[in-house]
Design a protein around this motif. Structure first.
Motif, short mmCIF file in Angstrom:
data_model
loop_
_atom_site.label_atom_id
_atom_site.label_comp_id
_atom_site.label_asym_id
_atom_site.label_seq_id
_atom_site.Cartn_x
_atom_site.Cartn_y
_atom_site.Cartn_z
N TYR A 138 5.34 9.30 1.66
CA TYR A 138 4.56 8.10 1.07
C TYR A 138 5.06 6.84 1.66
O TYR A 138 4.44 5.94 1.28
CB TYR A 138 4.59 8.23 -0.44
CG TYR A 138 3.99 9.48 -0.63
CD1 TYR A 138 2.55 9.95 -0.74
CD2 TYR A 138 5.00 10.44 -1.68
CE1 TYR A 138 2.31 11.20 -1.06
CE2 TYR A 138 4.48 11.71 -2.26
CZ TYR A 138 3.18 12.04 -1.83
OH TYR A 138 2.81 13.01 -2.26
N VAL A 139 6.31 6.80 2.10
CA VAL A 139 6.78 5.42 2.71
C VAL A 139 6.68 5.27 4.01
O VAL A 139 6.49 6.20 4.87
CB VAL A 139 8.27 5.38 1.93
CG1 VAL A 139 8.27 5.74 0.55
CG2 VAL A 139 9.17 6.29 2.81
N SER A 187 13.35 0.08 8.92
CA SER A 187 14.80 0.24 8.99
C SER A 187 15.24 0.09 7.60
O SER A 187 16.30 0.92 7.26
CB SER A 187 15.31 -0.68 9.81
OG SER A 187 15.16 -2.24 9.38
N ARG A 188 14.65 -0.57 6.84
CA ARG A 188 14.86 -0.74 5.51
C ARG A 188 15.01 0.49 4.66
O ARG A 188 16.02 0.98 4.22
CB ARG A 188 14.04 -1.68 4.57
CG ARG A 188 14.14 -1.57 2.99
CD ARG A 188 12.75 -2.39 2.63
NE ARG A 188 13.20 -2.44 1.13
CZ ARG A 188 12.60 -1.45 0.30
NH1 ARG A 188 12.15 -0.41 0.70
NH2 ARG A 188 12.83 -1.59 -1.22
N ASN A 189 13.87 1.32 4.84
CA ASN A 189 13.86 2.66 4.20
C ASN A 189 14.74 3.73 4.78
O ASN A 189 15.16 4.52 3.94
CB ASN A 189 12.49 3.16 4.41
CG ASN A 189 11.20 2.19 3.42
OD1 ASN A 189 11.72 1.52 2.49
ND2 ASN A 189 9.91 2.32 3.85
N LEU A 222 5.12 -3.12 -1.51
CA LEU A 222 4.61 -1.87 -2.24
C LEU A 222 4.12 -0.79 -1.40
O LEU A 222 4.54 0.28 -1.57
CB LEU A 222 3.36 -2.19 -3.39
CG LEU A 222 3.88 -3.09 -4.56
CD1 LEU A 222 2.58 -3.26 -5.25
CD2 LEU A 222 4.95 -2.41 -5.32
N GLU A 223 3.41 -1.45 -0.46
CA GLU A 223 3.15 -0.20 0.63
C GLU A 223 4.02 0.43 1.35
O GLU A 223 4.09 1.75 1.68
CB GLU A 223 1.90 -0.85 1.79
CG GLU A 223 1.55 0.16 2.80
CD GLU A 223 0.31 -0.44 3.57
OE1 GLU A 223 -0.45 0.35 4.28
OE2 GLU A 223 0.10 -1.65 3.38
N GLU A 224 4.95 -0.64 1.81
CA GLU A 224 6.35 0.28 2.61
C GLU A 224 7.23 0.87 1.70
O GLU A 224 7.64 1.75 2.21
CB GLU A 224 7.05 -1.32 3.05
CG GLU A 224 8.52 -0.96 3.93
CD GLU A 224 8.92 -2.11 4.31
OE1 GLU A 224 9.72 -2.25 5.06
OE2 GLU A 224 8.71 -3.24 3.61
#
Length: 667
Positions: free
Chosen positions: A531-532, A537-539, A601-603
């Motif tokens: 879902y992400v 690189s953040r995630n 929010l999408e990210e």
């Protein structure tokens, strides 16, 4: 009720997987009796495992995301036609749930054999209730067997059977509470693996480590008062921690705080939390399988064979149907009972090897614990009837360290259950649950954990995801069936011989089952990342850092606990329990970083979750499904004070239900 619900079709609805072959051609106006509202492969992969958190990778590819922070969502989106050459499984490209242009919509009750408010015949309710019991069996039995070693019960199968019977009984009681007064969806309640990690962390404290003599079977006298006190004082400590932590869950549910918390808990929190439920248990699974790697490998092979390779193979079975006497129908046996079949076959092989003395008889020899006679006397010693009762192990005790550890498990369990509610609603053709139903469901689960602690299961209760998947397979979404399943669990808990039989499963067979189950749990946790945006690189940093610290920090603390001494005993215990619980460490870091590092929010994967919440409106249909029984909150007990409660149906319930006389046709 639809005209297709004839006697000829009801036998197919028995397990949802009976099919005649070949199927005759039918007119376009009559839906095919084999038309499926869900993907068989997706739902079976949720069901085969008999485990709490199962999903599948195929589901992630084929289905739209349903809830961002749960791994337990079972898709109900109609897929392309499933065609078989032998016509065992046959579907339509344009089913009743498919819009033009290939877009899908929420399922309706027209795809179900029985919808949530319909009542099947009594015999079908009983048979489907037994099916749900068998679906949840693996998870229910696994929890007491995992805890047995740290409770000093590895050489006391009789007490293990008592724990199994108790968890059966409490699960049945909590299922009835959830169906009648909770979220009111057909969801089965059972033991949760989210409590296992903090429980094992608490029992690993120096105060609660088992004495060396309890590890030697030749020195253990299971009937001695000294041994009885050794294991009972540990389970009483677990009871107290679970009961206090369950009060927190009740507070979060009945106060409506769960909606507030879900705004900040996303896939990057849930993925490491669920994955770290299973990853630290590799040692337990490996040690059990290592008792005899040959038996464990065969168990693994059979589970994989049945659940993956033979899941679409229909087995001819004779069916008796009144005037038409006996005929042959096809039943997808392997996809419904893969774990149960594998356990039984491996169990039988161990029995044969024991009778022929192929397995060693010397207690110190490799493979001795694979013999079935090492626990053979438990069946003869177990009573036929045993009624579990609150406080059967004594008065619960409470420690601050245990409470904080179990609270970490409570948070994980709550988030998973919210996802199960939305998945279950889609599968049974119900509207998304409104806020008051979700709040009530979480609150009742907290009450269930309180009862589980009082009865002394050594665990709590949560919604079982694999039973949610079974709803899609059977296409029977009736609440009455789940009531029957709760009654079956109650009866199984009262029959002492049932729990004793499961306590005699050879250790390497259990180890093989654990290796498969824990591996899939880990993958399910990681599957939340679908879902992400994993190109971010953040995630990547948040997930990688969280899960690695969830493994590294508990390992270091276990080896260097003396370096965390503050001089305050209670504080030292709290720190050690929390820092040795990998799911807490990984989940906390994921939560902290996900909510502090900037990201859309999408990210972050929260967009879908917010959309699902917006769809949970107080429609007449929702009020009909989710209102309390006997008209409570709609026609009675409608005072203004009651309506202000977060878990109470709104005051417009009665008016809306009165206005909803004519059903809206589905275009």
């Amino acid at each position: 009720m639809s005209s297709r619900l004839t006697l000829d079709f009801m036998e197919g609805a028995l397990f949802g997987v009976f099919e005649e072959g070949p199927v005759q051609n039918k007119s376009k106006s009559t839906p095919s009796r084999t038309s499926l509202s869900t993907s068989s492969e997706t739902l079976i992969s949720s069901n085969w495992s008999s485990f709490t958190l199962f999903s599948s990778r195929e589901e992630a590819k084929r289905s739209r995301p349903q809830v961002a922070m749960t791994s337990a969502i079972t898709s109900c989106e109609p897929l392309q036609a499933l065609q078989r050459e032998d016509d065992v499984l046959n579907g339509h490209t344009e089913g009743p749930n498919r819009k033009k242009g290939g877009q899908s919509r929420s399922p309706s009750s027209s795809n179900l054999v029985y919808s949530i408010l319909e009542v099947p015949p009594w015999y079908l309710c009983i048979l489907m209730g037994i099916q749900h019991f068998l679906t949840a069996l693996g998870g229910l039995v696994s929890v007491p067997l995992i805890l047995a070693k740290d409770l000093c019960l590895q050489h006391d199968p009789l007490t293990q059977s008592y724990l199994i019977s108790t968890i059966f009984f409490v699960s049945g009681f909590c299922t009835l509470l959830q169906v009648f007064f909770g979220v009111r969806l057909p969801i089965l309640q059972g033991g949760t693996f989210a409590f296992v990690a903090p429980s094992l962390a608490m029992l690993s404290l120096p105060t609660w480590k088992c004495p060396p003599w309890t590890l030697n079977a030749s020195l253990v006298n299971t009937s001695s008062p000294e041994f009885t006190e050794e294991w009972q004082k540990r389970i009483r400590e677990l009871q107290g921690a679970i009961m206090v932590a369950s009060c927190v869950q009740m507070l979060v549910g009945f106060s409506g705080l769960i909606g507030f918390l879900m705004r900040y808990i996303g896939p990057l929190t849930i993925a490491p939390t669920i994955s770290l439920v299973a990853l630290p248990l590799f040692d337990s699974a490996g040690n059990n399988a290592g008792i005899h790697w040959g038996i464990a490998a065969m168990t693994i092979f059979l589970i994989v064979l049945f659940s993956q390779y033979l899941k679409n193979v229909a087995v001819p079975m004779p069916i008796y149907r009144g005037q038409k006497k006996c005929r042959v129908s096809k039943f997808y046996l392997f996809q419904v009972f893969p774990v149960l079949l594998a356990l039984c076959i491996s169990w039988l092989l161990c029995f044969v090897l024991t009778v022929t003395n192929t397995l060693p008889t010397a207690p110190t020899a490799y493979g001795h614990l694979a013999r079935t006679d090492t626990k053979g006397d438990v069946l003869s010693r177990a009573p036929w009837f045993r009624f579990p009762y609150p406080g059967q192990w004594g008065l619960p005790t409470i420690s601050l360290a245990g409470v904080f550890g179990i609270i970490a498990g409570v948070i994980s369990s709550m988030v998973e259950s919210v996802g199960d509610y939305y998945a279950c609603a889609r599968l049974v053709g119900a509207p998304p649950p409104p806020r008051h139903a979700v709040n009530r469901g979480i609150g009742i689960e907290g009450l269930g954990c309180l009862l589980a602690g009082a009865w002394g299961t050594g665990n709590g209760t949560t919604s079982y995801s694999e039973n949610v998947g079974a709803l899609g397979i059977t296409r029977v979404g009736s609440r009455t069936v789940m009531v029957a399943a709760g009654c079956v669990l109650l009866l199984m808990g009262v029959f002492g011989k049932i729990g004793a039989a499961f306590a005699t499963i050879p250790t390497p067979v259990i180890g093989g089952m654990f290796l498969v189950m824990f591996g899939v749990i880990t993958a399910v946790g990681i599957s939340n990342l679908q879902y992400v945006d994993m190109n971010s690189s953040r995630n990547l940093f948040i997930f990688g850092f969280s899960i690695y610290c969830g493994l590294a920090i508990p390992n270091w603390v276990n080896q260097n606990s003396e370096k965390l001494q503050t001089g305050i005993l209670q504080l030292d215990q709290v720190i050690q329990v929390l820092l040795t619980t990998g799911m807490f460490v990984g989940g906390f870091l994921g939560f902290l970083l996900d909510n502090t590092i900037p990201g859309s929010l999408e990210e972050r994967g929260l967009l879908v979750w917010n959309q699902i919440q917006e769809e949970s409106e107080e429609t007449a249909r929702a009020l009909e499904v989710y209102c309390l029984p006997c008209g409570i909150g709609s026609t009675s007990c409608t005072s203004s004070c009651a309506q202000r409660l977060p878990f109470w149906p709104t005051g417009e319930a009665g008016k809306a239900m009165t206005r909803a006389q004519v059903p809206v046709p589905i275009v």
